[in-house]
Design a protein around this motif. Structure first.
Motif, PDB file in Angstrom:
ATOM      1  N   ARG A  54      63.883 -19.075 -29.216  1.00 37.77           N
ATOM      2  CA  ARG A  54      62.898 -18.564 -30.475  1.00 37.77           C
ATOM      3  C   ARG A  54      61.961 -20.027 -30.871  1.00 37.77           C
ATOM      4  N   ILE A  55      60.650 -19.981 -30.865  1.00 35.75           N
ATOM      5  CA  ILE A  55      59.832 -21.780 -31.260  1.00 35.75           C
ATOM      6  C   ILE A  55      59.162 -20.648 -32.328  1.00 35.75           C
ATOM      7  N   THR A  56      59.503 -21.311 -33.708  1.00 31.75           N
ATOM      8  CA  THR A  56      59.046 -21.090 -34.585  1.00 31.75           C
ATOM      9  C   THR A  56      58.251 -21.867 -35.528  1.00 31.75           C
ATOM     10  N   ALA A  57      57.359 -21.297 -36.444  1.00 32.28           N
ATOM     11  CA  ALA A  57      56.213 -23.040 -36.219  1.00 32.28           C
ATOM     12  C   ALA A  57      56.272 -22.361 -38.339  1.00 32.28           C
ATOM     13  N   GLY A  58      55.958 -23.446 -39.121  1.00 35.60           N
ATOM     14  CA  GLY A  58      55.427 -23.837 -40.317  1.00 35.60           C
ATOM     15  C   GLY A  58      54.292 -24.055 -40.934  1.00 35.60           C
ATOM     16  N   PHE A  59      53.157 -23.809 -41.345  1.00 38.90           N
ATOM     17  CA  PHE A  59      52.004 -25.460 -41.521  1.00 38.90           C
ATOM     18  C   PHE A  59      51.220 -24.697 -42.362  1.00 38.90           C
ATOM     19  N   GLU A  60      50.255 -25.840 -43.401  1.00 40.96           N
ATOM     20  CA  GLU A  60      48.826 -25.732 -43.371  1.00 40.96           C
ATOM     21  C   GLU A  60      47.505 -26.001 -42.816  1.00 40.96           C
ATOM     22  N   PHE A  61      46.719 -24.963 -42.664  1.00 42.11           N
ATOM     23  CA  PHE A  61      45.512 -24.831 -41.839  1.00 42.11           C
ATOM     24  C   PHE A  61      44.507 -24.846 -42.339  1.00 42.11           C
ATOM     25  N   ASP A  62      43.391 -25.363 -42.159  1.00 48.86           N
ATOM     26  CA  ASP A  62      41.696 -25.374 -42.103  1.00 48.86           C
ATOM     27  C   ASP A  62      40.790 -24.264 -41.391  1.00 48.86           C
ATOM     28  N   VAL A  63      40.059 -23.316 -41.358  1.00 50.18           N
ATOM     29  CA  VAL A  63      39.194 -22.765 -40.790  1.00 50.18           C
ATOM     30  C   VAL A  63      37.695 -23.385 -40.233  1.00 50.18           C
ATOM     31  N   PRO A  64      37.769 -23.562 -39.190  1.00 49.10           N
ATOM     32  CA  PRO A  64      36.562 -24.300 -38.941  1.00 49.10           C
ATOM     33  C   PRO A  64      35.706 -22.958 -39.013  1.00 49.10           C
ATOM     34  N   VAL A  65      34.532 -23.881 -39.515  1.00 51.37           N
ATOM     35  CA  VAL A  65      32.884 -22.662 -39.926  1.00 51.37           C
ATOM     36  C   VAL A  65      31.829 -23.805 -40.012  1.00 51.37           C
ATOM     37  N   ARG A  66      30.597 -23.287 -39.879  1.00 49.41           N
ATOM     38  CA  ARG A  66      29.654 -24.035 -39.709  1.00 49.41           C
ATOM     39  C   ARG A  66      28.855 -23.708 -41.462  1.00 49.41           C
ATOM     40  N   PHE A  67      28.087 -24.584 -41.709  1.00 49.70           N
ATOM     41  CA  PHE A  67      26.922 -23.659 -42.826  1.00 49.70           C
ATOM     42  C   PHE A  67      25.866 -22.923 -41.835  1.00 49.70           C
TER      43      PHE A  67
END
Length: 210
Positions: A170-183
């Motif tokens: 099992r490969i597990t992960a924890g993280f914070e993340f951003d959303v790729p956006v544009r105006f």
């Protein structure tokens, strides 16, 4: 068209409104039943940053950020305060938050993902913009060390191991993340009510595929 690996000021996105949207084609049949389909595999998020503007200092930062992105031309990172962690909003990031894959003795790289569950159903969302320094990885229940056991590409969300994980692990992960956006506009309309306060009625932002 490009993507700038810079985050929209987090203090300005705090208080914005927005969330995920889906595209569903609904056809009503002659017998009254419906057929529903979607061309989208993944949802897309929309936000309005304008409601979070609190004064002239905020507006100055917004205009500078908008101009540096050339309006809609360049994408950027956005912190969605309602959904920016691999686990619960009030919990610390942990390396067992998300199951991202199983090892096969061959594959060295895996995409970060976040799975949303409700009842017996779930949706798995690819995470392309993890926040540097927040990613934690585990293999078979043991936490790994970044730079020793694996590397993270924060521009793509790919985790690459120095040695492919063993078959079935099992490969597990924890993280914070951003959303790729544009105006989602080429125009910023500002009304200055007084020297100390301004008003930005609408600053639409939309998620992009990267």
């Amino acid at each position: 068209m490009g993507f700038h690996e810079v985050r929209f000021p987090a203090n300005l996105s705090f208080g914005s409104v927005g969330g995920p949207e889906r595209l569903t084609d609904v056809v009503t049949l002659a017998n009254g039943f419906e057929e529903r389909n979607t061309p989208w595999q993944h949802s897309r998020r929309r936000y309005d940053a304008g409601v979070a503007m609190r004064g002239l200092d905020d507006i100055e930062k917004l205009i500078a950020f908008f101009e540096a992105r050339r309006g809609q031309i360049h994408g950027f990172r956005w912190k969605d305060w309602a959904d920016y962690k691999s686990g619960g909003a009030r919990l610390d990031v942990a390396y067992e938050d998300q199951l991202i894959a199983f090892g096969d003795d061959v594959t060295p790289s895996f995409q970060l993902v976040k799975t949303y569950r409700s009842g017996e159903h779930e949706y798995t969302r690819p995470i392309a913009k993890p926040v540097r320094g927040t990613v934690k990885i585990g293999i078979g229940g043991d936490e790994q060390k970044e730079g020793v056991h694996y590397e993270v590409d924060t521009a793509t969300g790919l985790v690459t191991f120095m040695h492919p994980p063993n078959d079935g692990e099992r490969i597990t992960a924890g993280f914070e993340f951003d959303v790729p956006v544009r105006f989602d506009t080429d125009r910023i309309m500002v009304s200055v009510a007084s020297f100390q306060a301004g008003d930005v009625p609408n600053v639409p932002v939309v998620e992009i595929r990267v």
